[in-house]
Design a protein around this motif. Structure first.
Motif, short mmCIF file in Angstrom:
data_model
loop_
_atom_site.label_atom_id
_atom_site.label_comp_id
_atom_site.label_asym_id
_atom_site.label_seq_id
_atom_site.Cartn_x
_atom_site.Cartn_y
_atom_site.Cartn_z
N MET A 71 0.81 -1.22 0.00
CA MET A 71 0.00 0.00 0.00
C MET A 71 0.84 1.27 0.00
SD MET A 71 -3.10 -1.07 2.61
CE MET A 71 -4.06 0.39 2.17
N ASN A 72 2.16 1.16 -0.16
CA ASN A 72 3.04 2.32 -0.08
C ASN A 72 3.37 2.81 -1.49
OD1 ASN A 72 5.06 4.20 0.35
ND2 ASN A 72 6.01 3.04 2.00
N ARG A 73 2.63 3.79 -1.97
CA ARG A 73 2.83 4.27 -3.33
C ARG A 73 4.03 5.21 -3.44
NH1 ARG A 73 -3.08 4.38 -3.28
NH2 ARG A 73 -3.83 2.56 -4.42
N ASP A 74 4.65 5.56 -2.31
CA ASP A 74 5.90 6.31 -2.38
C ASP A 74 7.07 5.42 -2.77
OD1 ASP A 74 4.84 8.81 -1.75
OD2 ASP A 74 4.90 8.40 0.39
N ILE A 75 6.91 4.11 -2.66
CA ILE A 75 7.89 3.17 -3.20
C ILE A 75 7.48 2.95 -4.65
CG2 ILE A 75 8.91 0.87 -3.01
CD1 ILE A 75 8.26 0.94 -0.03
N ASP A 76 8.06 3.74 -5.53
CA ASP A 76 7.57 3.85 -6.90
C ASP A 76 8.48 3.23 -7.93
OD1 ASP A 76 9.62 5.65 -6.69
OD2 ASP A 76 8.47 7.41 -7.33
N GLN A 77 9.45 2.44 -7.48
CA GLN A 77 10.30 1.72 -8.43
C GLN A 77 10.66 0.37 -7.86
OE1 GLN A 77 13.68 4.69 -8.00
NE2 GLN A 77 14.89 2.80 -8.12
N PHE A 78 10.81 -0.60 -8.76
CA PHE A 78 11.20 -1.94 -8.36
C PHE A 78 12.70 -1.96 -8.14
CE2 PHE A 78 12.17 -6.44 -9.14
CZ PHE A 78 11.23 -7.03 -8.29
N SER A 79 13.16 -2.52 -7.01
CA SER A 79 14.57 -2.41 -6.65
C SER A 79 15.25 -3.74 -6.35
CB SER A 79 14.71 -1.49 -5.43
OG SER A 79 14.05 -2.04 -4.30
N TYR A 80 14.58 -4.86 -6.60
CA TYR A 80 15.13 -6.18 -6.27
C TYR A 80 15.46 -6.28 -4.77
CZ TYR A 80 15.59 -7.51 -11.18
OH TYR A 80 15.32 -7.83 -12.49
N ASN A 81 14.72 -5.60 -3.96
CA ASN A 81 14.91 -5.61 -2.51
C ASN A 81 13.54 -5.80 -1.89
OD1 ASN A 81 15.26 -5.02 0.23
ND2 ASN A 81 16.74 -3.40 -0.16
N MET A 82 13.28 -7.00 -1.35
CA MET A 82 11.93 -7.33 -0.91
C MET A 82 11.45 -6.45 0.23
SD MET A 82 9.50 -9.21 -1.97
CE MET A 82 10.35 -10.39 -3.01
N LEU A 83 12.37 -5.91 1.01
CA LEU A 83 11.98 -5.00 2.08
C LEU A 83 11.19 -3.81 1.52
CD1 LEU A 83 12.13 -4.17 5.08
CD2 LEU A 83 14.32 -3.07 4.56
N PHE A 84 11.52 -3.39 0.30
CA PHE A 84 10.82 -2.30 -0.35
C PHE A 84 9.77 -2.81 -1.33
CE2 PHE A 84 14.65 -0.50 1.23
CZ PHE A 84 14.40 0.83 1.49
N ASP A 85 10.15 -3.79 -2.15
CA ASP A 85 9.29 -4.21 -3.25
C ASP A 85 7.95 -4.76 -2.79
OD1 ASP A 85 11.35 -3.48 -4.92
OD2 ASP A 85 12.14 -5.51 -5.15
N GLU A 86 7.92 -5.47 -1.66
CA GLU A 86 6.66 -6.03 -1.18
C GLU A 86 5.70 -4.96 -0.68
OE1 GLU A 86 7.36 -8.64 2.11
OE2 GLU A 86 7.87 -7.01 3.49
N LYS A 87 6.20 -3.74 -0.43
CA LYS A 87 5.35 -2.65 0.07
C LYS A 87 4.77 -1.81 -1.07
CE LYS A 87 7.13 -3.59 4.23
NZ LYS A 87 8.52 -3.94 4.01
N MET A 88 5.23 -2.00 -2.30
CA MET A 88 4.78 -1.18 -3.42
C MET A 88 3.27 -1.22 -3.54
SD MET A 88 7.51 -2.16 -6.42
CE MET A 88 6.73 -1.07 -7.60
#
Length: 363
Positions: free
Chosen positions: A284-301
């Motif tokens: 639900m985090n639309r501020d994470i706006d790019q895929f980074s191959y880092n699940m800590l971020f990518d799963e929040k997109m």
């Protein structure tokens, strides 16, 4: 030191773990994160806590050396004793080579992970936070400049987490009392699962920093259907793409991957729980706006759903329900931005990435 590093440290100690006087704090960090570790020590001193730095879980170079020269493992009692004595644990991701363990045999890694399960259980029973330091190797993996990656990480971390909590609470209210969830994406994903009696948690930057998801645990034997995880993942230093899983009675009965399928097979074979789902999460985090191959971020997109094979989190499993136990917890992502919907107890609550409580849902 970039002032955002101290801001990052302050969010960790005040928001994520609420560090208090006398707390025994263990910080598990790669040397790349030395500036953040230094800032954490400053705040620990100010709050009267007792910090200790280890470089265990994230020290991939010496982990590789160990795993390539041994194939039988036991749980180290001295590390377990350390975790028993600590009050809080901070893990800081960061790397100088994201593929360092790519030549370690997957069977060896699986055996090692099984030996570490008691340590993981002890860590998860304490106050903990997993976060990211924007190291150059992680920027390279994300295919961006070092400065661009720094901005990406700190924009995702330094947020109004109270506002995030309030926004995501609307989805928690839908999912928490639910019985059945169905996920459909295109012609490749149609999977249903029961979540009856399990808890839905609101991740707003406490245990995971950044936060930005709501998540729960499926009832282990309830999962039915097929899923194509169309976003890649990096696991054990290798990229795994186009993971396909077919479930019957909660268990994976068929699987494939476009790349490194052998690694996927080893993950699913780790133990009895590794071939069942332990988590359903909604990004639900639309501020994470790019895929980074880092699940800590990518799963929040935003506009994504992720599911994890393996261990379910204690807090998501209802008192009368079975917990899926495993030495692994591997998240994989489905893009829900087009030709997709989430259905809860027969009602569509998200369509093409837009939630029922957001403008544009009926369009």
């Amino acid at each position: 030191m970039d002032p955002r590093i101290r801001e990052h440290a302050e969010v960790i100690v005040d928001h994520s773990i609420d560090l208090s006087e006398g707390d025994n704090l263990v910080i598990d960090a790669h040397p790349q994160a030395a500036d953040l570790v230094t800032a954490l020590h400053e705040f620990a001193a100010d709050r009267g806590a007792n910090p200790l730095v280890v470089q265990d879980r994230l020290g991939e170079r010496f982990r590789r050396a160990y795993l390539r020269n041994r194939d039988e493992f036991e749980t180290p009692s001295h590390i377990e004793a350390l975790y028993e004595e600590m009050d809080a644990y901070i893990a800081i991701k960061g790397s100088d080579n994201v593929t360092e363990t790519s030549d370690v045999d997957p069977e060896t890694t699986a055996a090692y992970q099984q030996s570490q399960q008691p340590l993981l259980n002890e860590r998860l029973s304490k106050t903990w936070c997993l976060t990211q330091y924007p190291a150059p190797a992680n920027a390279q993996l994300a295919q961006t400049s070092t400065e661009g990656y720094e901005n990406f990480v700190w924009d995702a971390v330094l947020k109004d987490w109270d506002a995030v909590r309030e926004h995501q609470a609307q989805m928690v209210e839908i999912l928490d009392p639910a019985d059945e969830v169905r996920i459909v994406s295109g012609e490749t994903t149609d999977v249903t699962m029961s979540v009856t009696g399990n808890e839905t948690l609101n991740d707003y930057g406490e245990k995971n920093l950044p936060g930005g998801e709501v998540f729960t645990a499926p009832v282990p034997d309830s999962v039915e259907g097929e899923v194509l995880f169309d976003k890649p993942l990096y696991h054990q230093g290798r990229e795994v793409t186009d993971v396909f899983l077919r479930f019957e009675d909660g268990e994976v009965v068929e699987h494939s991957a476009g790349k490194n399928e052998d690694l996927l097979t080893e993950v699913l074979s780790t133990d009895d729980g590794a071939s069942r789902l332990g988590e359903l999460g909604i990004g639900m985090n639309r501020d994470i706006d790019q895929f980074s191959y880092n699940m800590l971020f990518d799963e929040k997109m935003g506009d994504t759903v992720h599911m994890a094979v393996g261990r379910s989190y204690d807090e998501t499993v209802g008192e009368d329900n079975e917990q899926n136990e495993s030495a692994v917890h591997v998240d994989m992502i489905v893009d829900m931005s087009e030709d997709s919907f989430i259905e809860v107890d027969g009602e569509v609550v998200q369509r093409n990435g837009t939630f029922i409580f957001e403008d544009g849902f009926e369009d």
